[in-house]
Scaffold this motif. Structure first.
Motif, short mmCIF file in Angstrom:
data_model
loop_
_atom_site.label_atom_id
_atom_site.label_comp_id
_atom_site.label_asym_id
_atom_site.label_seq_id
_atom_site.Cartn_x
_atom_site.Cartn_y
_atom_site.Cartn_z
N GLY A 30 0.74 -1.21 -0.05
CA GLY A 30 -0.10 0.10 0.10
C GLY A 30 0.65 1.22 0.05
N PHE A 61 -8.06 -1.02 8.07
CA PHE A 61 -8.25 -1.43 6.58
C PHE A 61 -9.60 -1.55 6.21
CE2 PHE A 61 -4.15 -3.08 7.90
CZ PHE A 61 -3.32 -2.38 7.13
N PHE A 62 -10.54 -1.67 7.19
CA PHE A 62 -12.00 -2.13 6.70
C PHE A 62 -12.62 -1.19 6.71
CE2 PHE A 62 -10.58 -6.55 8.09
CZ PHE A 62 -9.74 -6.82 7.23
N SER A 79 -12.68 2.68 6.04
CA SER A 79 -12.30 3.96 5.53
C SER A 79 -13.38 4.83 5.01
CB SER A 79 -10.89 3.59 4.45
OG SER A 79 -11.62 2.95 3.46
N ALA A 80 -14.38 4.76 5.54
CA ALA A 80 -15.55 5.61 5.35
C ALA A 80 -15.00 7.07 5.25
CB ALA A 80 -16.89 5.04 5.84
N VAL A 81 -14.44 7.62 6.13
CA VAL A 81 -14.15 8.86 6.17
C VAL A 81 -12.76 9.48 5.38
CG1 VAL A 81 -14.32 10.70 8.12
CG2 VAL A 81 -14.75 8.31 8.69
N LEU A 82 -13.29 10.62 4.81
CA LEU A 82 -11.95 11.26 4.11
C LEU A 82 -11.13 12.22 5.21
CD1 LEU A 82 -13.50 12.99 1.09
CD2 LEU A 82 -11.82 11.00 1.24
N ALA A 128 -6.34 11.54 1.60
CA ALA A 128 -5.96 10.43 0.89
C ALA A 128 -6.02 9.34 2.10
CB ALA A 128 -4.18 10.74 0.96
N THR A 129 -5.06 8.60 2.54
CA THR A 129 -5.55 7.55 3.52
C THR A 129 -5.80 8.17 4.83
OG1 THR A 129 -3.28 7.52 3.88
CG2 THR A 129 -4.09 6.03 2.24
N GLN A 130 -6.33 7.29 5.65
CA GLN A 130 -6.63 7.84 6.77
C GLN A 130 -6.08 6.96 8.02
OE1 GLN A 130 -10.30 6.80 8.79
NE2 GLN A 130 -9.70 4.84 8.03
N PHE A 189 -18.88 5.83 -1.34
CA PHE A 189 -19.77 6.81 -0.54
C PHE A 189 -19.55 7.97 -1.40
CE2 PHE A 189 -15.51 7.00 1.19
CZ PHE A 189 -15.14 8.19 1.53
N ASP A 234 -18.73 12.14 -1.16
CA ASP A 234 -18.34 13.41 -0.16
C ASP A 234 -17.97 14.52 -1.04
OD1 ASP A 234 -17.13 13.93 2.79
OD2 ASP A 234 -16.11 15.10 1.20
N LYS A 276 -14.42 2.70 -0.54
CA LYS A 276 -13.66 2.25 0.63
C LYS A 276 -12.58 1.28 0.31
CE LYS A 276 -17.98 3.19 3.01
NZ LYS A 276 -19.34 2.35 3.37
N THR A 277 -11.37 1.59 0.29
CA THR A 277 -10.26 0.68 0.21
C THR A 277 -9.41 0.43 1.36
OG1 THR A 277 -8.36 1.96 -0.59
CG2 THR A 277 -10.38 1.46 -2.46
N THR A 278 -8.62 -0.42 1.31
CA THR A 278 -7.55 -0.84 2.34
C THR A 278 -6.63 0.11 2.40
OG1 THR A 278 -6.35 -2.21 0.83
CG2 THR A 278 -7.86 -3.48 2.28
N ARG A 279 -6.28 0.93 1.48
CA ARG A 279 -5.69 2.30 1.37
C ARG A 279 -6.41 3.59 1.79
NH1 ARG A 279 -2.23 -0.83 -3.31
NH2 ARG A 279 -2.18 -2.72 -2.04
N GLY A 280 -7.44 3.59 2.19
CA GLY A 280 -8.28 4.60 2.49
C GLY A 280 -9.36 4.88 1.34
N PRO A 281 -9.94 5.91 1.18
CA PRO A 281 -10.94 6.28 0.25
C PRO A 281 -10.21 6.26 -1.03
CG PRO A 281 -11.25 7.64 2.16
CD PRO A 281 -10.04 7.12 2.32
#
Lengths: 328, 490
Positions: A258, A313-314, A316-319, A324-326, B268, B270, B277-282
């Motif tokens: 990743g 990992f499961f 990630s619904a929020v920006l 980018a990644t959270q 989703f 925004d 929704k991925t394992t590396r974030g949105p």
């Protein structure tokens, strides 16, 4: 990859591993209770306790239930979320929603197992020859894991499956070892009864560890030696330490793929702490620290690591701020 | 014919084949001669003989199971797998027939796309009397709230499935348009894989055009309609989930296109942008090949109880931040009530005469037509305009008096909802039925993919009514499928 798919991979292999472990545990216990003189309610109750079902069982069935009923609760009861039947059902359900990710062979293996479990045939075998019943479940689980290794790409989905297997196995082995505490009490350094020895042998057999153990510690067979082997051995594929290290390995593969090299995740911190603790122990210190307390701590830490994997990992619904990644 | 003699080696496959009188047969002239354009291929099939054919049937079945071509329906708890019956005798279409079909399909899809642009724009066709306003507004697939919204690159119908039949003289005509989420293309590709294994030599000699590029063409079309606003292109296939009967196809296409297969809950919205929704974030998504009906796509706009869709998706689409394939609101273009007007729409938008004809259709909303339909219910096929899959249909010549009366009442109470057509003698194709070869009725669903330009898959899904004498080819009503061979030459 899509979080939901990764999550299903993770849980598919956890449930499959859980079913496998439970089948081994019950199978060995069936033979064990024939060899020893224990009160009837002590035949199966320790198993109910270690799978975390003590309270629900007492409420739904009653702690003084006969052995057959208790065994049935572990295998068939839909109200028991960790029953063999439920574990296989959920393994298949997770597989069903990610059929485009796993191989056809894997799907067929888990689907066949579920259909077999639903058949009259399996009920007959369960009644007539319980050993054959559990042997079928374990060999189907092994087939599934073998197919995972040989028929699907070793990509991120695979890494999540293997991560799930490693965490589940670490936790299950800790639970199995704790059966001894719940049936015969704490393990100390002093001389042990023949009953205690018989139980440690049963535990070894539940983990398919008899041969490996004897190769490693040919001279001494006692509780602390077995416990140390199952908890601390580096190479045995069902030892706790081995699985913690494998989990760390798959976690770092997932992170690297990743593009997160060098970033440490919460799950990694938890597992690394656990690895350091295990690496610092030997037979004597393990017993001195209190085996039951150690095992409880291991079960809890693995659960924490699993929860951290879920968060990272499961879900990630929020920006986050940078879009980018959270991860933290 | 006795089964004993049928199993002798050397018995030609079609030795006792009898065509149906008054019906166009795909292989044979009414005189019993083979049609010249398909003769050499059919003769090769014939020479295989009955015994060898039965053996190859077993090879094919084994391939279907082992190769994973089990068209699975997981609608029940036990996860039963149903197989869409597949006939090993191909349907063969000569190059000359296909050329006309191909240009005709491109023309029709281009006109339907122009119609959608117009209906959701200026509505010139209504203003100029080409199509009545009440037919448009009464179409259940018409979504007035989408007027003024232009899909990225102006493409509405990225994937069309136009159902064709042959009239008794052999001419291909359009029976029905599918401009929403036509399914079945995975059968075309999987059937072909098996057919190549079963008939390697015939295949090579016949010069059959390939269908394998479909996923690549679709992938390119999806890339072609990406909105300008995104830095990185990311297309996904959106499925209602594994309980959907076409789930196999959704996963199949996602795999072949190298796209993620997602469910509504994996996406989703925004700030009017769509994310996975991925394992590396949105991860931003700019093109969605969606296999969810309009009504379930966005609970904020349509069915509020839908858990299949993505809240806010229509907002993102209206802002031009995501392309949906197919676009929203396409149902008005393939409405059975609009169908009678399509030839006029082709003339109106393109200034051309329609290349492909279509079936004479009576619109029950028109007084004259309705009077005729009421008089002739025993001769006509009546269809509810909002039903698909062979449901909501009256096959007049085969129905009882009671059913006639029932449909007459339905038409009276809601004329807009019904059209009627004469019973068409669908063409027949030799089909293997429990060891014999008998004529069975077929239709054809070709697929048209549009990104920059419309492209027609050289082939399509031939559906066959396996029940003797039946006209209904839908898989839900006892239909099966055949591989469709488009010949490259002659």
């Amino acid at each position: 990859m899509i979080s939901r798919v990764a999550e299903s991979c993770f849980w598919l292999s956890r449930y499959s591993e859980r079913a496998d472990t439970l089948a081994r545990l019950i199978d060995v216990n069936l033979a064990f209770i024939l060899d020893v003189d224990l009160p009837a309610e002590q035949h199966w109750l320790p198993l109910v306790t270690v799978v975390g079902e003590g309270e629900r069982f007492a409420e739904l069935v009653g702690a003084s239930a006969d052995p057959d009923t208790t065994q049935g609760y572990l295998v068939w009861d839909e109200r028991n979320p960790t029953s063999l039947s439920n574990s296989i059902y959920w393994a298949r359900e997770n597989a069903r929603t990610i059929r485009e990710t796993i191989s056809l062979e894997m799907w067929e293996a888990i689907n066949d197992l579920w259909h077999w479990l639903q058949s009259d045939e399996s009920r007959e075998i369960y009644k007539d020859d319980a050993h054959a019943f559990f042997a079928h479940v374990t060999s189907a689980s092994m087939l599934f894991h073998g197919l995972c290794l040989t028929t699907m790409s070793h990509d991120e989905a695979f890494d999540f499956m293997r991560l799930g297997t490693a965490l589940e196995r670490a936790q299950q082995v800790a639970r199995i070892m704790d059966v001894k505490y719940h049936s015969l009490g704490p393990t100390g350094p002093g001389p042990e009864t023949s009953l205690e020895s018989a139980q440690w042998l049963a535990i070894l057999r539940s983990c398919s560890a008899v041969e490996s153990f004897h190769k490693r510690s040919a001279s001494s067979f006692d509780g602390p030696s077995v416990a140390a082997f199952l908890a601390l051995d580096v190479t045995f594929p069902r030892s706790i330490r081995h699985n913690v290290e494998r989990a760390l390995n798959f976690l770092s593969r997932i992170q690297d793929a990743g593009g997160l090299q060098g970033r440490t995740s919460e799950a990694e911190v938890i597992l690394e702490d656990l690895r350091v603790v295990l690496a610092g122990h030997d037979k004597a210190s393990l017993v001195a620290a209190g085996l039951h307390e150690m095992l409880t701590e291991i079960v809890n830490q693995v659960a924490n690591a699993s929860a951290a994997v879920e968060r990272q990992f499961f879900s990630s619904a929020v920006l986050s701020e940078d879009g980018a990644t959270q991860t933290q | 014919m006795s089964s004993a003699s049928g199993e002798q080696p050397g018995h030609p496959l079609f030795e006792d084949y009898q065509t149906l009188p008054g019906t166009f047969d795909e292989f044979y002239e009414p005189s019993g001669e083979l049609r010249p354009q398909v003769r050499s291929v059919v003769e090769q099939l014939d020479r295989i003989g009955k015994r060898e054919f039965a053996r190859r049937r077993k090879v094919a079945d084994a391939n279907f199971f082992k190769g994973g071509v089990t068209f699975a329906v997981y609608s029940d708890q036990r996860g039963s797998e149903k197989i869409f019956p597949f006939d090993l005798i191909p349907r063969i279409i000569p190059a000359s027939d296909w050329r006309r079909v191909e240009t005709g399909l491109k023309q029709r899809v281009t006109a339907l796309n122009a119609f959608l642009t117009d209906v959701y724009g200026d509505q010139r066709a209504i203003a100029e009397g080409v199509v009545p306003a009440f037919m448009v507004e009464g179409a259940s697939g018409y979504l007035r709230q989408l007027r003024g919204v232009r899909p990225p690159k102006g493409v509405y119908i990225h994937i069309a499935g136009i159902d064709l039949i042959r009239e008794p003289d052999g001419t291909f005509v359009v029976l029905e348009d599918n401009a929403r989420t036509p399914s079945g293309v995975s059968y075309v590709l999987e059937n072909r894989t098996v057919m190549k294994r079963v008939y390697p030599r015939i295949f090579r000699d016949a010069g059959v055009r390939g269908v394998e590029e479909y996923p690549v063409r679709l992938r390119k079309a999806l890339a072609a309609v990406r909105p300008e606003s995104t830095d990185e292109h990311h297309a996904v296939v959106l499925t209602p989930g594994s309980f959907n009967s076409a789930y196999f196809e959704h996963g199949f296409l996602a795999r072949r296109m190298g796209c993620d297969l997602v469910e509504g809950r994996d996406l989703f919205v925004d700030d009017d942008r769509v994310y996975a929704k991925t394992t590396r974030g949105p991860a931003r998504v700019d093109v969605i090949y969606r296999r969810i009906d309009d009504a379930f796509l966005d609970p904020e706009v349509f069915n509020p109880s839908s858990v299949l869709g993505v809240p806010g998706l229509v907002r993102a689409y209206a802002k031009g931040n995501v392309a949906l394939a197919n676009a929203i609101g396409n149902g008005v273009a393939d409405d059975k009530g609009i169908y009678p007007f399509v030839p006029d729409l082709i003339r109106f938008y393109l200034g051309e005469d329609p290349i492909l004809g279509q079936v004479t259709t009576y619109v029950c909303a028109r007084d004259d037509d309705r009077a005729y339909v009421m008089e002739n219910l025993d001769k006509l096929v009546v269809k509810a305009v909002n039903e698909a899959g062979g449901y909501g249909m009256l096959v007049g010549p085969k129905a009882t008096k009671k059913q006639h009366a029932e449909f007459a009442e339905r038409i009276r109470s809601n004329p807009r909802n019904y059209i009627a057509q004469p019973l068409i003698e669908l063409s027949t194709c030799p089909t293997s039925v429990s060891g014999h070869v008998e004529p069975r009725r077929v239709d054809l669903r070709p697929y048209v993919v549009t990104g920059d330009q419309p492209w027609v898959l050289p082939g399509g899904l031939t559906r066959v009514a396996l029940v003797k004498g039946s006209y209904v080819v839908n898989s839900s009503q006892g239909g099966g499928s055949k591989d469709t061979w488009i010949l490259a030459k002659r």
